[in-house]
Design a protein around this motif. Sequence first.
Motif: not given
Lengths: 243, 243
Positions: A3, A5, A16, A65-67, B15-19, B92-96, B99-102, B104
């Motif tokens: 990740v 920043q 979250r 990288a993604d889901l 670490p949890r992704p943003y949801t 849709w989910g992923g690292a890219a 810009p604030r991070g992973w 979904a």
Amino acid sequence: MTVTQRHSKPAPDFPRPYTTVDVVIFTIAQGQLSVLLVQRPEHEDDPFPGLWALPGGFVNVDLDADLQACAARKLKEKTGVDSPYLEQLGSWGGAARDPRGWSATHVYFALIPAHDLPLTKGANAADVAWFEVDELLARPALAFDHSTILQAAVERLRSKVEYTSLPAFLLTEPFTLPQLQQVYETVLGRSVDKSGFRTRMLAANFLVEAGHVEGTSNRPAMGYRLADRSGPVVFPRTFSPRG
Amino acid sequence: MTVTQRHSKPAPDFPRPYTTVDVVIFTIAQGQLSVLLVQRPEHEDDPFPGLWALPGGFVNVDLDADLQACAARKLKEKTGVDSPYLEQLGSWGGAARDPRGWSATHVYFALIPAHDLPLTKGANAADVAWFEVDELLARPALAFDHSTILQAAVERLRSKVEYTSLPAFLLTEPFTLPQLQQVYETVLGRSVDKSGFRTRMLAANFLVEAGHVEGTSNRPAMGYRLADRSGPVVFPRTFSPRG
DNA sequence: TAAATAGTGTCTCTTAGACAGTATGAG
DNA sequence: CTCATACTGTCTAAGAGACACTATTTA
């Protein structure tokens, strides 16, 4: 993948939800539509100890990288299968589905060719097994909301089988038209007229001939491969018999 | 609703992704298929400042019982509409993608009746507006991966319109068959035969008569309501014209 | 009566479904 | 030969598409 920043302030510090990915893996085993399940650990502090559940788990933000990649990873871990048919089914999320707190799962569904793994504990991991779909639907007893999810997956599969070439992904290549018809009949739970079936499959133009296959007995049949493994073909109509 | 930690150990501390939840809200505005967008704040530290995006935002684990409720809340906030047609599109989910991070996002798509909100800044909130779908698809420039998501939503809508009664949810009741036909033609981008259209709609048995409607001029037409607002009816065949 | 829109009748042609038939292998 | 399975031919009826027609209103 980590990740990063970048030149953005962090997102607001909301609590979250947990984020997981689950995979509904279908195959034909013992002539029945079956799904792969894993058994939850027996430890008392774990949610739903000892119950069977869909394979899946937390998204790993460093590995995935993604889901879709996460789903493919989990599928590979459990089955060893590398490039199956994999499509997104939907997502389920809420406060009540996991006793540990608000969680959301992204669910994929996969079709892999007939697996000879017997209906007992698997080889790759302990506590992995194939279960017949019809039995699971008749007596829903899976962990979390996985019985609901399984039901949605089966509905989606059965509905798509009515008008797409999806069942071809449940066979190893090359396969014959009678074999393909058998898979359709297994998934749909009813018989299909042979003549119409053949016309339809050949007209859809998604099969390429691959030489005759020595059947187990009697007249050999033509073998086929998929012209395009990236997805199923959509038929203009449904299979429904005449009213 | 609060997160309760019952007799279960907490989930592993990944670490949890943003949801987040986003909603693709369709309507017919100015005779065109349109979608509601909100403008991102201009602040430099925010991601995609000033760009237009789908309405949505972080799941609030205290307010939202589940994902669908969260989507309904966001839709109500932006449009005031209470019980529209609302279905899940996918996630849709992923690292890219942020810009604030992973992160979904769980995406829903909604149909609401023709809205007279002009194609400028809205009334409820600043920086809300309807955009014609075809223009957005021709020049994709939305924040995050929202152009991709919008494209998927339009594909799903157009595809479903070919064989379901979905467009009825874009009209206020009572509506006439010519009005309904017009909506089909707008969404599909082609004309449809009147006779066949009427036969089909009436045969599908999802309309109930609601008395004659005084048209703007000339012969009044029969008005109809939906027999069941919980979901669309599926037709046995597609609309495709003869090859 | 003319114009405009709502609604119907009818012909044709495709094609799914049903089922009976033929072809080709094994033993 | 017989049997089993692969594959094909043909009839029929439903229904979609095309388009011309009638009906009912306003002006």
